[in-house]
Design a protein around this motif. Structure first.
Motif, PDB file in Angstrom:
ATOM      1  N   ALA A   5      -2.905   6.192   1.485  1.00  0.00           N
ATOM      2  CA  ALA A   5      -4.229   5.620   1.739  1.00  0.00           C
ATOM      3  C   ALA A   5      -5.048   6.525   2.658  1.00  0.00           C
ATOM      4  O   ALA A   5      -6.250   6.722   2.443  1.00  0.00           O
ATOM      5  CB  ALA A   5      -4.088   4.229   2.349  1.00  0.00           C
ATOM      6  N   LEU A  13      -9.030   6.255   2.132  1.00  0.00           N
ATOM      7  CA  LEU A  13      -9.203   4.805   2.143  1.00  0.00           C
ATOM      8  C   LEU A  13      -9.206   4.260   3.556  1.00  0.00           C
ATOM      9  O   LEU A  13      -9.963   3.348   3.887  1.00  0.00           O
ATOM     10  CB  LEU A  13      -8.097   4.145   1.312  1.00  0.00           C
ATOM     11  CG  LEU A  13      -8.075   2.618   1.249  1.00  0.00           C
ATOM     12  CD1 LEU A  13      -9.399   2.061   0.737  1.00  0.00           C
ATOM     13  CD2 LEU A  13      -6.921   2.141   0.370  1.00  0.00           C
ATOM     14  N   SER A  27       0.633   3.763   3.456  1.00  0.00           N
ATOM     15  CA  SER A  27      -0.397   4.065   4.447  1.00  0.00           C
ATOM     16  C   SER A  27      -0.755   5.548   4.440  1.00  0.00           C
ATOM     17  O   SER A  27      -1.930   5.914   4.592  1.00  0.00           O
ATOM     18  CB  SER A  27       0.070   3.635   5.841  1.00  0.00           C
ATOM     19  OG  SER A  27       1.278   4.291   6.193  1.00  0.00           O
ATOM     20  N   PHE A  58      -1.173  -0.889  -0.061  1.00  0.00           N
ATOM     21  CA  PHE A  58      -2.471  -1.143  -0.668  1.00  0.00           C
ATOM     22  C   PHE A  58      -2.334  -1.215  -2.187  1.00  0.00           C
ATOM     23  O   PHE A  58      -1.637  -0.400  -2.790  1.00  0.00           O
ATOM     24  CB  PHE A  58      -3.444  -0.024  -0.293  1.00  0.00           C
ATOM     25  CG  PHE A  58      -3.655   0.126   1.186  1.00  0.00           C
ATOM     26  CD1 PHE A  58      -4.722  -0.493   1.811  1.00  0.00           C
ATOM     27  CD2 PHE A  58      -2.764   0.873   1.958  1.00  0.00           C
ATOM     28  CE1 PHE A  58      -4.902  -0.367   3.183  1.00  0.00           C
ATOM     29  CE2 PHE A  58      -2.941   1.003   3.326  1.00  0.00           C
ATOM     30  CZ  PHE A  58      -4.014   0.382   3.945  1.00  0.00           C
ATOM     31  N   TYR A 103       0.172   1.599  -2.918  1.00  0.00           N
ATOM     32  CA  TYR A 103       0.122   2.876  -2.217  1.00  0.00           C
ATOM     33  C   TYR A 103       0.509   2.684  -0.751  1.00  0.00           C
ATOM     34  O   TYR A 103       0.215   1.651  -0.148  1.00  0.00           O
ATOM     35  CB  TYR A 103      -1.293   3.466  -2.295  1.00  0.00           C
ATOM     36  CG  TYR A 103      -1.742   3.774  -3.703  1.00  0.00           C
ATOM     37  CD1 TYR A 103      -1.656   5.057  -4.224  1.00  0.00           C
ATOM     38  CD2 TYR A 103      -2.232   2.756  -4.529  1.00  0.00           C
ATOM     39  CE1 TYR A 103      -2.065   5.337  -5.531  1.00  0.00           C
ATOM     40  CE2 TYR A 103      -2.637   3.029  -5.823  1.00  0.00           C
ATOM     41  CZ  TYR A 103      -2.554   4.312  -6.316  1.00  0.00           C
ATOM     42  OH  TYR A 103      -2.953   4.578  -7.605  1.00  0.00           O
TER      43      TYR A 103
END
Length: 199
Positions: free
Chosen positions: A170, A175, A167, A127, A165
């Motif tokens: 996140a 997120l 997983s 991300f 970033y």
């Protein structure tokens, strides 16, 4: 775009795997149409947005088209209006929306994911918001939506540093709602859409 309906869920899949599903003006328009047609269909109870090819959800706007689509101030205004229509159609959709994220979720992909109510990803998802590297700014609505999810301090870090970033990061920041192995992401999201359809 690939649009399909199954078990009360409409899926919208970005299909440009050779470009990591970089989004174009035509895709924004097609997405808006697919969302609008699902709005008043009682058989459609939720919406799932994903990317094809396994390497990316959406890697952002297609920068190879910037020279033609954002060549001057007038073109930039037109481009912004078309992309805004696509994002707002998703954000304002009155039924639950889910982002099923594999691989890169970058720039415009982050905007798309932030417009969804729920977000799930595979372990290899990445991300980021690289706009600063391109000398581009983000409009207020995009920053506000994103900030609501991860908080303003984290959103500022995304925007100022253009860092990517993992997983896990996140998930830890809120997120995404869940992380699955590649082979299990579809079943995870199917379980969520099944629960929504029954409620």
């Amino acid at each position: 775009l690939i649009v399909a309906d199954d078990h009360h869920a409409r899926s919208i899949t970005m299909r440009r795997p050779e470009k990591k599903n970089a989004i174009t003006q035509a895709m924004y328009r097609a997405m808006s149409d697919a969302i609008d047609s699902a709005q008043n269909d009682p058989e459609i109870r939720c919406l799932v947005v994903s990317g094809s090819g396994g390497k990316a959800f959406v890697s952002g706007a297609d920068i190879s088209q910037f020279e033609s689509e954002r060549a001057n101030a007038e073109a930039q205004v037109r481009y912004d209006a078309i992309s805004k229509e696509g994002y707002e159609a998703l954000y304002d959709f009155p039924k639950p929306t889910i982002a099923k994220i594999t691989g890169y979720c970058i720039g415009g992909g982050m905007n798309l994911a932030a417009c969804c109510d729920l977000r799930y990803c595979n372990e290899g998802a990445r991300f980021g918001v690289p706009a600063a590297k391109l000398g581009l700014g983000y409009g207020f609505l995009r920053i506000e939506r994103f900030s609501r999810i991860v908080g303003l301090p984290r959103a500022m870090e995304f925007l100022f540093t253009a860092k990517q970033y993992s997983s896990k990061e996140a998930y830890d920041m809120g997120l995404v709602h869940g992380v699955a192995a590649d082979a299990e992401l579809d079943s995870m999201v199917d379980g969520i859409t099944g629960a929504i359809a029954q409620n």
